[in-house]
Write an enzyme that holds these catalytic residues in place. Structure first.
Site, mmCIF file in Angstrom:
data_model
loop_
_atom_site.group_PDB
_atom_site.id
_atom_site.type_symbol
_atom_site.label_atom_id
_atom_site.label_comp_id
_atom_site.label_asym_id
_atom_site.label_seq_id
_atom_site.Cartn_x
_atom_site.Cartn_y
_atom_site.Cartn_z
ATOM 1 N N HIS A 60 0.852 -1.188 0.000
ATOM 2 C CA HIS A 60 0.000 0.000 0.000
ATOM 3 C C HIS A 60 0.882 1.230 0.000
ATOM 4 C CE1 HIS A 60 -3.445 2.580 0.779
ATOM 5 N NE2 HIS A 60 -2.624 3.263 1.549
ATOM 6 N N ASP A 80 -15.459 2.594 7.258
ATOM 7 C CA ASP A 80 -14.383 3.491 6.838
ATOM 8 C C ASP A 80 -14.843 4.401 5.713
ATOM 9 O OD1 ASP A 80 -11.628 4.493 6.630
ATOM 10 O OD2 ASP A 80 -11.783 3.589 4.641
ATOM 11 N N ARG A 107 -14.533 12.794 7.254
ATOM 12 C CA ARG A 107 -13.256 13.441 7.609
ATOM 13 C C ARG A 107 -12.828 14.427 6.533
ATOM 14 N NH1 ARG A 107 -9.737 8.551 7.730
ATOM 15 N NH2 ARG A 107 -8.063 10.046 7.917
ATOM 16 N N SER A 128 -7.848 3.564 9.063
ATOM 17 C CA SER A 128 -8.562 3.547 7.783
ATOM 18 C C SER A 128 -7.825 2.653 6.781
ATOM 19 C CB SER A 128 -8.663 4.989 7.261
ATOM 20 O OG SER A 128 -9.036 5.029 5.923
ATOM 21 N N LYS A 171 -8.801 -1.828 5.860
ATOM 22 C CA LYS A 171 -9.074 -2.374 4.530
ATOM 23 C C LYS A 171 -8.063 -3.471 4.178
ATOM 24 C CE LYS A 171 -9.342 1.967 3.391
ATOM 25 N NZ LYS A 171 -9.412 3.285 2.804
HETATM 26 N N1 URA Z 1 -6.070 6.596 2.613
HETATM 27 C C1 URA Z 1 -7.039 5.929 3.266
HETATM 28 O O1 URA Z 1 -7.500 4.890 2.814
HETATM 29 N N2 URA Z 1 -7.496 6.452 4.421
HETATM 30 C C2 URA Z 1 -7.012 7.583 4.957
HETATM 31 O O2 URA Z 1 -7.445 7.991 6.004
HETATM 32 C C3 URA Z 1 -5.997 8.256 4.261
HETATM 33 C C4 URA Z 1 -5.544 7.732 3.094
#
Ligand code: URA
Length: 430
Positions: A87, A166, A173, A188, A192
């Site tokens: 990621h 999320d 947010r 967050s 995932k």
């Molecule tokens: N990417 C995400 O998936 N969540 C965040 O809070 C920031 C970047």
């Protein structure tokens, strides 16, 4: 009398006053928010209290677990190969997923890359791949598993079933000034990734003007938080902090980045893209139990290209198709002789976005051919009048705003020595 276990106001006040939230409070507030019982304005206040007062490691782990519990979990345990994923927190010209996924798959490791579309100045992996004629981003879970078993790598759209809490919270947010809270970013991203079910994970945490985290201390704190979350959830996780003060490679834009990725898969391409692809591949392979694999050799001898071609074809794409080219180009010229000491990633990202490579709202279309091509990078010697960048777009009325974004983005020094800073700044492991 309410049948709810807690009152949202009590949870908000507890965090506002600097207390830690209990497991039961965290489980309840995320579940009740997903059910619509906790209102957006209440969750906004709680997110702001978390941004201001933070959360400890156990609270963040529980928050992440509650977000995972809001949706489905994927299961790769039936595959004959170990799984490893990467990621990136997002940067300008960050096309690394494209060569990296097939490269790691060469060594018998399955790479499930669930990706997104771009919003704002960083591009989305799916937008890049959609510039390949015929390629399709949406796969069913069965199609994804079959491709992982047969090809070894898949890059596709993340389904809506993973961590739905999320999705709701991230949108909130975004409009309440609370994106930057490290506990919320870490939970967050990791909710995932853990729900996706990968066995090992490498995080590329970008640092610099083109990144979410502008300074190395905050990037390190985010990396440490995410590595701890992964480790606690049984996912072998490491992070690299990497420089995002200038774009990665020589392109920012969808088809432009695919073309550059194919150059890397053909054994060429810009040195920084190759370096980061190989560094991340080594970490992913080590995490998946293949520490002796030689990813640099598999890039050079065409094995990674073979997997790329199968991966694109498996999703309906034609790996031999001509990629879209923008209708119009303009050049940006160097204004002086000397060494290029800075070429600001954020400015280039905004310019590419304004040229049509990115979108302002999530339903906007993107131009496949639009973007910025660089002809020099920091550390290179340049001469006045030499092209520094080519701007690409289908809609030439965009050139003016793109040029405005680039004002002040370039520094040329008459007496600096040519030199490049390191790309990988630090490695973070638990
Ligand atoms: N990417 C995400 O998936 N969540 C965040 O809070 C920031 C970047």
């Amino acid at each position: 009398m309410s049948a709810e276990a807690f009152d949202a106001v009590d949870v908000i006040v507890a965090k506002r006053d600097g207390h830690r939230l209990s497991d039961a409070q965290i489980d309840w507030v995320l579940d009740a928010y997903t059910r619509g019982v906790v209102a957006d304005e209440q969750m906004s206040a709680l997110a702001m209290a978390i941004l201001l007062n933070g959360m400890d490691r156990a609270e963040i782990a529980r928050w992440t677990a509650a977000m995972i519990a809001s949706g489905e979990r994927m299961d790769f345990s039936g595959l004959s190969r170990p799984t490893s994923d990467k990621h990136s927190t997002g940067g300008v010209g960050d096309k690394i997923t494209l060569p990296l996924a097939p490269l790691v798959a060469v060594f018998g490791v399955a790479v499930p890359q669930l990706s997104g579309r771009g919003l704002g100045h960083t591009g989305g992996t799916l937008d890049k791949l959609e510039s390949i004629p015929g390629w399709r981003a949406s796969l069913s879970n069965d199609e994804m598993l079959r491709q992982l078993e047969e090809v070894g790598a898949v890059i596709c759209a993340a389904g809506s079933g993973l961590a739905p809490a999320d999705r709701k919270l991230y949108a909130l947010r975004d409009v309440t000034g609370t994106v930057e809270a490290i506990p919320l970013i870490a939970s967050s991203i990791m909710s995932k990734k853990i729900a996706e079910g990968t066995g090992s994970l490498v995080l590329d945490v970008k640092v610099g003007s083109g990144a979410f985290m502008k300074d190395v201390d905050r990037a390190r704190e985010l990396a440490q938080t995410m590595v701890a979350l992964g480790t606690d959830a049984g996912v072998r996780t490491v992070a690299l902090l990497t420089d995002m003060s200038t774009p990665l490679g020589l392109t920012a834009g969808n088809a432009l980045e695919v073309r550059e990725s194919v150059e890397v898969l053909a054994g060429g391409g810009p040195a920084d893209v190759v370096e980061l692809t190989v560094a991340l591949a080594r970490e992913m392979l080590a995490g998946a139990g293949r520490p002796d694999a030689d990813p640099a050799a598999a890039l050079a001898d065409g094995r990674a290209m073979d997997v790329w071609r199968s991966m694109i074809a498996a999703q309906g794409g034609d790996p031999d198709a001509t990629l879209p080219v923008a209708r119009e180009t303009e050049q940006v010229l160097a204004e002086a002789d000397g060494v290029l000491t800075a070429l600001d990633a954020y400015a280039v990202g905004i310019a590419a976005w304004r040229l049509g490579a990115g979108r302002a709202r999530k339903e906007d279309p993107v131009q496949a051919g639009a973007g910025v091509q660089l002809h020099a990078k920091p550390g290179d010697r340049v001469r006045a009048g030499q092209p520094l960048m080519t701007l690409h777009t289908d809609t030439p009325e965009r050139f003016g705003r793109a040029r405005e974004a680039l004002v002040g983005a370039v520094s040329i020094s008459a007496d600096a020595a040519p030199e490049r800073g390191p790309l990988v700044l630090e490695r973070v492991a638990d």
